[in-house]
Scaffold this active site. Structure first.
Site, PDB file in Angstrom:
ATOM      1  N   TYR A  91      -6.737   4.788  10.195  1.00  0.00           N
ATOM      2  CA  TYR A  91      -7.242   3.891   9.378  1.00  0.00           C
ATOM      3  C   TYR A  91      -7.413   2.338   9.887  1.00  0.00           C
ATOM      4  CZ  TYR A  91      -7.360   0.961   4.975  1.00  0.00           C
ATOM      5  OH  TYR A  91      -7.965  -0.080   3.850  1.00  0.00           O
ATOM      6  N   LYS A 135     -10.876   0.416  10.761  1.00  0.00           N
ATOM      7  CA  LYS A 135     -10.933  -0.959  10.108  1.00  0.00           C
ATOM      8  C   LYS A 135     -11.234  -1.864  11.577  1.00  0.00           C
ATOM      9  CE  LYS A 135     -10.611  -0.183   5.725  1.00  0.00           C
ATOM     10  NZ  LYS A 135     -12.075  -0.146   4.744  1.00  0.00           N
ATOM     11  N   VAL A 143      -2.883  -5.633  -1.164  1.00  0.00           N
ATOM     12  CA  VAL A 143      -3.620  -5.513  -2.568  1.00  0.00           C
ATOM     13  C   VAL A 143      -2.992  -4.386  -3.429  1.00  0.00           C
ATOM     14  CG1 VAL A 143      -5.616  -5.699  -3.757  1.00  0.00           C
ATOM     15  CG2 VAL A 143      -5.579  -7.107  -1.683  1.00  0.00           C
ATOM     16  N   ALA A 153      -2.077   1.346  -2.668  1.00  0.00           N
ATOM     17  CA  ALA A 153      -0.648   1.044  -2.436  1.00  0.00           C
ATOM     18  C   ALA A 153       0.382   2.016  -2.877  1.00  0.00           C
ATOM     19  CB  ALA A 153      -0.367  -0.349  -3.214  1.00  0.00           C
ATOM     20  N   THR A 209       2.286   5.132  -2.159  1.00  0.00           N
ATOM     21  CA  THR A 209       2.396   5.865  -0.629  1.00  0.00           C
ATOM     22  C   THR A 209       2.311   7.594  -1.115  1.00  0.00           C
ATOM     23  OG1 THR A 209       4.625   6.487  -1.142  1.00  0.00           O
ATOM     24  CG2 THR A 209       4.148   4.331   0.062  1.00  0.00           C
TER      25      THR A 209
END
Length: 253
Positions: A150, A154, A183, A188, A190
């Protein structure tokens, strides 16, 4: 809305069915834009588009043909484009020593290569003076455990944003990025089904000790203003930049 910052502008948003993409689309519509919401999850995308008076289009940003079809449909519905928001992404929580090559490639395809796919398909339909905004993450700027694929995607998006800003400038197109911090979206949650922001360790380190200076996680709506700004004439001389929307998190590093 008439007379808004984006009045009459045609803007395509990927990953728009929920979260940051949806909040951004809501803000764009509120400022007068005509918006195409694109998402692989067709049912919620269609419902939200109907609520906003926008256009809903299916799009799998990991597939060239789907992107080409979606962009074409957006142009057919809205006419020439004035803006693109590359927001679609998937999460991965593997450590570098555990992530498989296939999974790494999939995450890069959806989170990084998709920016190029969508932008390249949209470029012939973008009017001079238009803008592209890429949704990145503060993980583009620093390392974090369990985020090899990830964060790599990014981080690549940050470099791609700068390169696109240079390459697209002769076409009259600006390219910038928004890098959200922590955010409150479904990312968010898991893999164990726990909400990251409610974890006692998170509350102690980031909130009580103010590693996030504003002492709270962000909301999708906190990110929306940055998209409006970067797509509007207010940012006409800004390109190749990354705005961290993180409550001050990156200021503490």
């Amino acid at each position: 809305m008439t007379g808004g910052l984006l009045s009459g502008r045609a803007i395509l948003v990927t990953g728009a069915a929920r979260g940051i993409g949806l909040a951004g689309a809501e803000a764009l519509v509120a400022h007068g834009a005509r918006v195409a919401l694109c998402d692989i999850d067709e049912a919620p995308c269609a419902a939200e588009a109907a609520r906003l008076g926008a256009v809903a289009l299916p799009m799998d940003v990991g597939e060239d043909a789907s992107v080409a079809s979606g962009v074409g449909a957006a142009v057919a519905a809205l006419g020439p484009l004035d803006g693109v928001v590359n927001n679609a992404a998937i999460l991965d929580e593997d450590r570098a020593q555990e992530v498989t090559s296939d999974r790494f490639a999939t995450v890069l395809s959806v989170n990084l290569t998709s920016i190029l796919r969508v932008s390249r398909a949209a470029l012939p339909h973008l009017r001079p003076g238009g803008a592209i905004v890429n949704t990145l993450s503060t993980q583009a700027l620093y390392g974090q455990p369990n985020s090899a694929a990830y964060a790599s995607a990014k981080g690549g998006g940050a470099s791609l944003t700068r390169c696109m800003a240079v390459d697209f400038a002769p076409h009259g197109i600006r390219v910038n990025a928004v890098a959200p911090g922590f955010v409150d979206t479904r990312m968010a949650i898991t893999s164990e089904g726990l909400h990251e922001h409610e974890d006692p360790a998170f509350r102690d380190f980031y909130i009580a000790r103010r590693r996030i200076p504003l002492a709270r996680p962000g909301t999708p709506q906190d990110c929306a203003g940055a998209f409006v700004f970067l797509l509007s004439p207010l940012s006409a001389y800004i390109t190749g930049q990354i705005i961290a929307v993180d409550g001050g998190l990156t200021a503490t590093y």
